[in-house]
Design an enzyme around this catalytic site. Sequence first.
Site, PDB file in Angstrom:
ATOM      1  N   ASP A  52      21.020  80.672 102.824  1.00  0.00           N
ATOM      2  CA  ASP A  52      20.186  81.628 103.553  1.00  0.00           C
ATOM      3  C   ASP A  52      21.006  82.858 103.938  1.00  0.00           C
ATOM      4  OD1 ASP A  52      21.702  80.457 105.506  1.00  0.00           O
ATOM      5  OD2 ASP A  52      20.032  79.842 106.780  1.00  0.00           O
ATOM      6  N   SER A  53      22.305  82.854 103.559  1.00  0.00           N
ATOM      7  CA  SER A  53      23.115  84.073 103.679  1.00  0.00           C
ATOM      8  C   SER A  53      22.538  85.170 102.776  1.00  0.00           C
ATOM      9  CB  SER A  53      24.580  83.795 103.310  1.00  0.00           C
ATOM     10  OG  SER A  53      24.672  83.108 102.089  1.00  0.00           O
ATOM     11  N   ASP A  91      19.200  76.183 100.754  1.00  0.00           N
ATOM     12  CA  ASP A  91      19.061  76.134 102.212  1.00  0.00           C
ATOM     13  C   ASP A  91      17.601  76.106 102.622  1.00  0.00           C
ATOM     14  OD1 ASP A  91      21.489  75.988 103.557  1.00  0.00           O
ATOM     15  OD2 ASP A  91      21.860  78.148 103.423  1.00  0.00           O
ATOM     16  N   LYS A 121      19.748  71.905 101.908  1.00  0.00           N
ATOM     17  CA  LYS A 121      20.761  71.860 102.978  1.00  0.00           C
ATOM     18  C   LYS A 121      20.077  72.214 104.282  1.00  0.00           C
ATOM     19  CE  LYS A 121      24.308  75.003 103.368  1.00  0.00           C
ATOM     20  NZ  LYS A 121      24.002  75.657 104.676  1.00  0.00           N
ATOM     21  N   GLU A 123      20.805  72.692 108.664  1.00  0.00           N
ATOM     22  CA  GLU A 123      21.800  72.868 109.732  1.00  0.00           C
ATOM     23  C   GLU A 123      21.447  71.994 110.935  1.00  0.00           C
ATOM     24  OE1 GLU A 123      22.312  76.997 110.746  1.00  0.00           O
ATOM     25  OE2 GLU A 123      22.749  77.569 108.678  1.00  0.00           O
ATOM     26  N   GLU A 190      31.493  74.233 108.843  1.00  0.00           N
ATOM     27  CA  GLU A 190      31.789  75.667 108.864  1.00  0.00           C
ATOM     28  C   GLU A 190      32.595  76.031 110.103  1.00  0.00           C
ATOM     29  OE1 GLU A 190      28.460  78.216 108.022  1.00  0.00           O
ATOM     30  OE2 GLU A 190      29.566  80.034 108.543  1.00  0.00           O
TER      31      GLU A 190
HETATM   32  O1  KIV Z   1      24.092  80.359 103.673  1.00  0.00           O
HETATM   33  C1  KIV Z   1      25.270  80.168 103.340  1.00  0.00           C
HETATM   34  O2  KIV Z   1      25.875  80.948 102.582  1.00  0.00           O
HETATM   35  C2  KIV Z   1      25.961  79.007 103.876  1.00  0.00           C
HETATM   36  C3  KIV Z   1      27.426  78.893 103.611  1.00  0.00           C
HETATM   37  C4  KIV Z   1      28.158  79.825 104.475  1.00  0.00           C
HETATM   38  C5  KIV Z   1      27.909  77.500 103.758  1.00  0.00           C
HETATM   39  O3  KIV Z   1      25.359  78.199 104.510  1.00  0.00           O
END
Ligand code: KIV
Length: 272
Positions: A52-53, A91, A121, A123, A190
């Site tokens: 989600d980055s 994510d 993924k 969180e 992280e």
């Molecule tokens: O969204 C992302 O890029 C991440 C990484 C920083 C692990 O969750």
Amino acid sequence: MSVAKKEYKRITVKSLVEMKQAGEKISMLTSYDYSMAKIVDGAGIDVILVGDSASNVMAGHETTLPITLDQMIYHASSVVRAITRCLVVVDLPFGSYQSDPKEALRSAIRIMKESGGHAVKMEGGKEIKESIKRILNAGIPVMGHLGLTPQSIYKFGTYTVRAKEEEEAAKLKEDALMLEKMGCFAIVLEKIPAKLAKEVAESLTIPVIGIGAGNGVDGQVLVVHDMLGMTHEFSPRFLRRYMNLYEDMTTAISQYVDDVKSLDFPNDKEMY
Ligand code: KIV
């Protein structure tokens, strides 16, 4: 340094556990589009994270919070069309799994059906236990994410190192163990102290992949635009830049601008 490694035709969640057992480190990078994913997969990465980055890197938002489930599916489906070997983890974005387990499952199913990704993924630990359980029960592999969890940035207030204090470190260890017991196939840690990350990795049988978590874990992940030096606004200590694409691209594009303006481009050989 070259290392002996088993050749995998396709990486699965099982391959990652095998790698941990064999002491082979796992390589993971983000990608959000077809062209980048084709290069990253072709270069031999084990896991692509459609993170989600993308909210920061692709859309220019300050945090990861605004990206939507539809947007994550768009990015993930572009990545899936490019790859032939690596595992693609997607994510679940903020707001798509925190409110209730049924919604979480619906979101995960949409990712799997509409993008073709191989795993999701999420969180958090204990707080999202029921959502993780429901998704795992549907046969969808889940990667956990503990430590600095950017979807909770407004709770933390800053992007500084997490779990330096004993209480937070103890909760992180409990959460990691819980995620393994529930059936998650891997965990991202992280920005936490290297000693704590090593301790967690050694206490679990599933792989622990770190970002800013030192070298005692089972693999590493970075945001691809950061490691290629396409972004340049920040330089966290954990980031190794392998290129300076920001500078190289700026030079190339300014050259193109000059060439167009000066009528140098296109030349005789570059036209029909
Ligand atoms: O969204 C992302 O890029 C991440 C990484 C920083 C692990 O969750």
